[in-house]
Design a protein around this motif. Sequence first.
Motif, PDB file in Angstrom:
ATOM      1  N   LEU A 135      71.031  19.980  30.061  1.00 49.80           N
ATOM      2  CA  LEU A 135      70.727  20.357  28.683  1.00 49.80           C
ATOM      3  C   LEU A 135      70.141  19.191  27.891  1.00 49.80           C
ATOM      4  O   LEU A 135      69.959  19.298  26.685  1.00 49.80           O
ATOM      5  N   GLN A 136      69.857  18.091  28.576  1.00 45.97           N
ATOM      6  CA  GLN A 136      69.254  16.933  27.918  1.00 45.97           C
ATOM      7  C   GLN A 136      68.321  16.243  28.897  1.00 45.97           C
ATOM      8  O   GLN A 136      68.364  16.514  30.092  1.00 45.97           O
ATOM      9  N   ASP A 137      67.457  15.386  28.395  1.00 50.09           N
ATOM     10  CA  ASP A 137      66.505  14.692  29.264  1.00 50.09           C
ATOM     11  C   ASP A 137      67.218  13.833  30.295  1.00 50.09           C
ATOM     12  O   ASP A 137      66.799  13.755  31.449  1.00 50.09           O
ATOM     13  N   LEU A 138      68.263  13.165  29.885  1.00 46.79           N
ATOM     14  CA  LEU A 138      68.943  12.222  30.769  1.00 46.79           C
ATOM     15  C   LEU A 138      70.412  12.137  30.387  1.00 46.79           C
ATOM     16  O   LEU A 138      70.807  12.432  29.260  1.00 46.79           O
ATOM     17  N   CYS A 139      71.212  11.761  31.397  1.00 46.95           N
ATOM     18  CA  CYS A 139      72.650  11.643  31.177  1.00 46.95           C
ATOM     19  C   CYS A 139      73.183  10.583  32.126  1.00 46.95           C
ATOM     20  O   CYS A 139      73.747  10.895  33.171  1.00 46.95           O
TER      21      CYS A 139
ATOM     22  N   GLY B  95      79.528  16.594  36.568  1.00 49.93           N
ATOM     23  CA  GLY B  95      79.318  15.158  36.607  1.00 49.93           C
ATOM     24  C   GLY B  95      80.142  14.406  35.585  1.00 49.93           C
ATOM     25  O   GLY B  95      81.060  14.941  34.969  1.00 49.93           O
ATOM     26  N   PHE B  96      79.772  13.137  35.421  1.00 50.06           N
ATOM     27  CA  PHE B  96      80.458  12.286  34.456  1.00 50.06           C
ATOM     28  C   PHE B  96      79.913  12.533  33.052  1.00 50.06           C
ATOM     29  O   PHE B  96      78.809  13.049  32.876  1.00 50.06           O
ATOM     30  N   ALA B  97      80.690  12.112  32.079  1.00 50.44           N
ATOM     31  CA  ALA B  97      80.198  12.141  30.700  1.00 50.44           C
ATOM     32  C   ALA B  97      79.026  11.169  30.568  1.00 50.44           C
ATOM     33  O   ALA B  97      78.886  10.221  31.340  1.00 50.44           O
ATOM     34  N   CYS B  98      78.159  11.437  29.599  1.00 46.89           N
ATOM     35  CA  CYS B  98      76.965  10.616  29.395  1.00 46.89           C
ATOM     36  C   CYS B  98      77.301   9.348  28.603  1.00 46.89           C
ATOM     37  O   CYS B  98      78.111   9.376  27.675  1.00 46.89           O
ATOM     38  N   LYS B  99      76.639   8.254  28.967  1.00 51.12           N
ATOM     39  CA  LYS B  99      76.718   7.057  28.138  1.00 51.12           C
ATOM     40  C   LYS B  99      76.059   7.349  26.788  1.00 51.12           C
ATOM     41  O   LYS B  99      75.109   8.134  26.714  1.00 51.12           O
ATOM     42  N   PRO B 100      76.502   6.726  25.729  1.00 47.19           N
ATOM     43  CA  PRO B 100      75.828   6.895  24.433  1.00 47.19           C
ATOM     44  C   PRO B 100      74.372   6.453  24.544  1.00 47.19           C
ATOM     45  O   PRO B 100      74.056   5.477  25.234  1.00 47.19           O
ATOM     46  N   SER B 101      73.488   7.166  23.879  1.00 45.97           N
ATOM     47  CA  SER B 101      72.052   6.898  24.000  1.00 45.97           C
ATOM     48  C   SER B 101      71.700   5.467  23.614  1.00 45.97           C
ATOM     49  O   SER B 101      70.792   4.867  24.201  1.00 45.97           O
ATOM     50  N   TRP B 102      72.422   4.883  22.647  1.00 42.86           N
ATOM     51  CA  TRP B 102      72.113   3.519  22.219  1.00 42.86           C
ATOM     52  C   TRP B 102      72.542   2.464  23.251  1.00 42.86           C
ATOM     53  O   TRP B 102      72.185   1.303  23.140  1.00 42.86           O
ATOM     54  N   ASN B 103      73.277   2.912  24.251  1.00 46.39           N
ATOM     55  CA  ASN B 103      73.764   1.993  25.264  1.00 46.39           C
ATOM     56  C   ASN B 103      72.985   2.121  26.581  1.00 46.39           C
ATOM     57  O   ASN B 103      73.337   1.496  27.576  1.00 46.39           O
ATOM     58  N   ILE B 104      71.932   2.940  26.575  1.00 44.40           N
ATOM     59  CA  ILE B 104      71.129   3.179  27.772  1.00 44.40           C
ATOM     60  C   ILE B 104      69.943   2.216  27.781  1.00 44.40           C
ATOM     61  O   ILE B 104      69.296   1.996  26.751  1.00 44.40           O
ATOM     62  N   THR B 105      69.656   1.645  28.962  1.00 43.50           N
ATOM     63  CA  THR B 105      68.527   0.730  29.113  1.00 43.50           C
ATOM     64  C   THR B 105      67.681   1.155  30.309  1.00 43.50           C
ATOM     65  O   THR B 105      68.081   2.019  31.106  1.00 43.50           O
ATOM     66  N   SER B 106      66.531   0.536  30.470  1.00 38.19           N
ATOM     67  CA  SER B 106      65.658   0.841  31.612  1.00 38.19           C
ATOM     68  C   SER B 106      66.366   0.600  32.941  1.00 38.19           C
ATOM     69  O   SER B 106      66.139   1.315  33.922  1.00 38.19           O
ATOM     70  N   ASP B 107      67.243  -0.402  32.980  1.00 35.69           N
ATOM     71  CA  ASP B 107      67.937  -0.732  34.223  1.00 35.69           C
ATOM     72  C   ASP B 107      68.788   0.423  34.746  1.00 35.69           C
ATOM     73  O   ASP B 107      69.116   0.469  35.933  1.00 35.69           O
TER      74      ASP B 107
END
Length: 223
Positions: free
Chosen positions: A34-38, A50-62
């Motif tokens: 239901l979202q682009d990425l998780c 699956g697992f809960a998603c990391k907060p979007s502000w904590n996501i990086t290219s890595d």
Amino acid sequence: MSCISSNSHLRLLFCVVLFLLVPFLCLSADPDPLQDLCVADLNSTPSINGFACKPSWNITSDDFFSDVLSRESNSTNIFGTSVTAGNVLAFPGVNTLGISMNRVDFAPGGLNPLHSHPRSSESGVVIKGKLLVGFVATDNVLYSKVLKAGEMFVIPRGLVHFQLNVGKHKALAFTAFNSHSPGAVVSPQTLFGSSPAIPNEVLRKTFQVGDDVINTIKSKFGS
């Protein structure tokens, strides 16, 4: 009148059957994201998708790139093989995407022993060396072939399969799964190394051998 009544009963029966089948049809595949990425928060508790998603502000290219499969792993063990997993636990970016990969390194004569993946089908490609790849269907038919570098294979979901290095040198294969967590039931470890141990009586009757054979095999798997 009887014809009309019969048709009404048939229509009612069709509606009832359809009503019962709809939930199973809806659950016959993994839910669409239901979202682009998780990206997985591995500190959370896994849920049905699956697992809960990391907060979007904590996501990086890595989070979307990994070198986990780039290095040869140590295949010095009783089977002469080593599996490096690229599943959600090793590569959180695949969370909810329904994909993952493994790297399998083989020593000469190495065996990826009989095992199955309860949550995924498997496809693979031999990168180096020569492998005998096979699986057994539910009608006890063995399908197998010797593959060389560049050749592919596919294993249907849940079926017991293996890969054996039949070449003179090391071999390497990469495998892919349609699950971010395909699971692996390794037959010898499951049967003879479970905790608590499967009772000898069960194994004796299953394999039609004596306690001495069962205990010898168990001793190799720490049970």
